[in-house]
Design a protein around this motif. Structure first.
Motif, PDB file in Angstrom:
ATOM      1  N   VAL A 196       0.832  -1.201   0.000  1.00  0.00           N
ATOM      2  CA  VAL A 196       0.000   0.000   0.000  1.00  0.00           C
ATOM      3  C   VAL A 196       0.868   1.252   0.000  1.00  0.00           C
ATOM      4  CG1 VAL A 196      -1.740   1.304   1.288  1.00  0.00           C
ATOM      5  CG2 VAL A 196      -1.959  -1.175   1.050  1.00  0.00           C
ATOM      6  N   LEU A 197       1.984   1.244   0.705  1.00  0.00           N
ATOM      7  CA  LEU A 197       2.894   2.393   0.681  1.00  0.00           C
ATOM      8  C   LEU A 197       3.403   2.630  -0.738  1.00  0.00           C
ATOM      9  CD1 LEU A 197       5.644   3.420   3.145  1.00  0.00           C
ATOM     10  CD2 LEU A 197       6.268   3.069   0.764  1.00  0.00           C
ATOM     11  N   ARG A 198       3.750   1.555  -1.432  1.00  0.00           N
ATOM     12  CA  ARG A 198       4.226   1.715  -2.820  1.00  0.00           C
ATOM     13  C   ARG A 198       3.121   2.267  -3.718  1.00  0.00           C
ATOM     14  NH1 ARG A 198       6.116  -3.734  -1.717  1.00  0.00           N
ATOM     15  NH2 ARG A 198       8.256  -3.619  -0.913  1.00  0.00           N
ATOM     16  N   LEU A 199       1.887   1.832  -3.482  1.00  0.00           N
ATOM     17  CA  LEU A 199       0.777   2.366  -4.252  1.00  0.00           C
ATOM     18  C   LEU A 199       0.616   3.855  -3.990  1.00  0.00           C
ATOM     19  CD1 LEU A 199      -1.660   2.002  -6.118  1.00  0.00           C
ATOM     20  CD2 LEU A 199      -3.009   1.376  -4.097  1.00  0.00           C
ATOM     21  N   ALA A 200       0.748   4.255  -2.732  1.00  0.00           N
ATOM     22  CA  ALA A 200       0.680   5.682  -2.393  1.00  0.00           C
ATOM     23  C   ALA A 200       1.740   6.455  -3.171  1.00  0.00           C
ATOM     24  CB  ALA A 200       0.852   5.884  -0.891  1.00  0.00           C
ATOM     25  N   PRO A 218      10.858  -4.042   4.162  1.00  0.00           N
ATOM     26  CA  PRO A 218      10.337  -4.614   2.916  1.00  0.00           C
ATOM     27  C   PRO A 218      10.847  -6.019   2.605  1.00  0.00           C
ATOM     28  CG  PRO A 218      10.909  -2.326   2.579  1.00  0.00           C
ATOM     29  CD  PRO A 218      11.403  -2.690   3.945  1.00  0.00           C
ATOM     30  N   ASP A 219      12.065  -6.347   3.043  1.00  0.00           N
ATOM     31  CA  ASP A 219      12.617  -7.683   2.766  1.00  0.00           C
ATOM     32  C   ASP A 219      12.197  -8.718   3.798  1.00  0.00           C
ATOM     33  OD1 ASP A 219      14.098  -6.886   4.947  1.00  0.00           O
ATOM     34  OD2 ASP A 219      16.044  -6.958   3.932  1.00  0.00           O
ATOM     35  N   GLY A 233      10.847   3.364   4.047  1.00  0.00           N
ATOM     36  CA  GLY A 233       9.594   3.848   3.490  1.00  0.00           C
ATOM     37  C   GLY A 233       9.794   4.993   2.513  1.00  0.00           C
ATOM     38  N   SER A 234      10.662   5.926   2.847  1.00  0.00           N
ATOM     39  CA  SER A 234      10.947   7.041   1.944  1.00  0.00           C
ATOM     40  C   SER A 234      11.553   6.532   0.644  1.00  0.00           C
ATOM     41  CB  SER A 234      11.898   8.034   2.622  1.00  0.00           C
ATOM     42  OG  SER A 234      11.316   8.561   3.803  1.00  0.00           O
ATOM     43  N   ARG A 235      12.434   5.556   0.754  1.00  0.00           N
ATOM     44  CA  ARG A 235      13.064   4.987  -0.440  1.00  0.00           C
ATOM     45  C   ARG A 235      12.044   4.260  -1.317  1.00  0.00           C
ATOM     46  NH1 ARG A 235      16.489   2.015   2.063  1.00  0.00           N
ATOM     47  NH2 ARG A 235      15.247   0.114   1.993  1.00  0.00           N
ATOM     48  N   HIS A 241       7.118   6.209  -6.974  1.00  0.00           N
ATOM     49  CA  HIS A 241       6.695   7.461  -7.598  1.00  0.00           C
ATOM     50  C   HIS A 241       7.396   7.678  -8.940  1.00  0.00           C
ATOM     51  CE1 HIS A 241       4.631  11.233  -7.534  1.00  0.00           C
ATOM     52  NE2 HIS A 241       5.739  11.950  -7.607  1.00  0.00           N
ATOM     53  N   ARG A 242       8.626   7.194  -9.031  1.00  0.00           N
ATOM     54  CA  ARG A 242       9.372   7.281 -10.294  1.00  0.00           C
ATOM     55  C   ARG A 242       8.944   6.204 -11.289  1.00  0.00           C
ATOM     56  NH1 ARG A 242      13.782   7.816  -6.663  1.00  0.00           N
ATOM     57  NH2 ARG A 242      14.338   5.650  -7.080  1.00  0.00           N
ATOM     58  N   GLY A 243       8.080   5.315 -10.861  1.00  0.00           N
ATOM     59  CA  GLY A 243       7.626   4.264 -11.755  1.00  0.00           C
ATOM     60  C   GLY A 243       8.294   2.930 -11.537  1.00  0.00           C
ATOM     61  N   GLY A 244       9.105   2.832 -10.488  1.00  0.00           N
ATOM     62  CA  GLY A 244       9.830   1.587 -10.248  1.00  0.00           C
ATOM     63  C   GLY A 244       8.992   0.481  -9.657  1.00  0.00           C
ATOM     64  N   ASP A 245       7.727   0.801  -9.282  1.00  0.00           N
ATOM     65  CA  ASP A 245       6.874  -0.235  -8.687  1.00  0.00           C
ATOM     66  C   ASP A 245       6.060  -0.981  -9.730  1.00  0.00           C
ATOM     67  OD1 ASP A 245       5.882  -1.552  -6.364  1.00  0.00           O
ATOM     68  OD2 ASP A 245       4.035  -0.418  -6.517  1.00  0.00           O
TER      69      ASP A 245
END
Length: 246
Positions: A196-200, A218-219, A233-235, A241-245
């Protein structure tokens, strides 16, 4: 914005890493703010580790935090019904606070939410509207005359399954619609925290992370501190946000 959720309803059974006393909370918050947290959500605790709305405990917790972090970092608290089940007593507690937080969360599906939010606003405390998936919180919030007055909406995904949490988050956001035009902070918990954080991040929404929401990085490795979770979380948010997800 990455908000730090310091400890939540966790207690000593969750390990020594979870800060409970005002001093331990303040130390943890200071480290997490140095790691990049820009806002704080904390559950003040009694000496036995239970969440409380006690003015004495709340004052000690807020004063300890504010002695350690810049005044530019807002500090908020919970008003969860588990801390004070009776709505009238919850409102009375808020009216008895001698030291005020910058904001306080109100779970909109809980009995007395409107009255609690109104009491906070009367005292000049900003309201975070907690809207949980799997409840009627979204519908109640959208009907609320106080909706346009809240600081932000905390869209909380209660689905802890990492395989389905993102889908649940999309569904919750759809139910919230325009959310009275208020900013939305999206977050999950346990196994759903990181998806969910990555979706945000991908959606450009504010989020939160901390030992309230997850004890693991995350690991899957157990986190050593709130600061470690904020750094991760910031990372993760920035990468998404850059599209890496994907």
């Amino acid at each position: 914005m990455v908000q730090l959720c310091v400890n939540g309803a966790r207690g000593s059974a969750d390990g020594a890493v979870v800060p409970l006393s005002p001093e331990a909370v303040a130390d943890s918050v200071a480290e997490a703010v140095a790691a990049g947290a820009s806002d704080v959500h904390v559950h003040p605790k009694t000496p036995c580790g239970r969440d409380t709305l006690s003015p004495r405990v709340l004052a000690a917790t807020l004063e300890a935090i504010r002695a350690r972090v810049p005044t530019s970092v807002p500090v908020g608290v919970t008003t969860g019904a588990w801390a004070e089940p009776d709505p009238a007593a919850r409102v009375a507690r808020i009216r008895s606070w001698t030291v005020l937080p910058d904001h306080a969360s109100v779970n909109w599906h809980e009995p007395g939410a409107e009255e609690v939010a109104a009491a906070l606003i009367e005292r000049g405390v900003a309201v975070e509207a907690g809207v949980w998936s799997g409840t009627d919180g979204a519908a109640l919030f959208l009907r609320s005359p106080l909706g346009p007055k809240v600081l932000r909406v905390l869209a909380e995904v209660t689905d802890s399954d990492p395989a389905t949490a993102r889908e649940s988050a999309h569904a919750l956001l759809a139910r919230l619609g325009t959310a009275h035009g208020r900013p939305v902070l999206l977050h999950g918990g346990e196994g759903g925290a990181w998806p969910v954080l990555r979706l945000a991040g991908r959606l450009g929404l504010a989020t939160r992370i901390g030992l309230e929401d997850t004890l693991r990085l995350p690991d899957g490795v157990r986190a050593a501190s709130n600061a470690e979770l904020v750094t991760a979380g910031s990372r993760e948010w920035a990468a998404a946000h850059r599209g890496g997800d994907g």
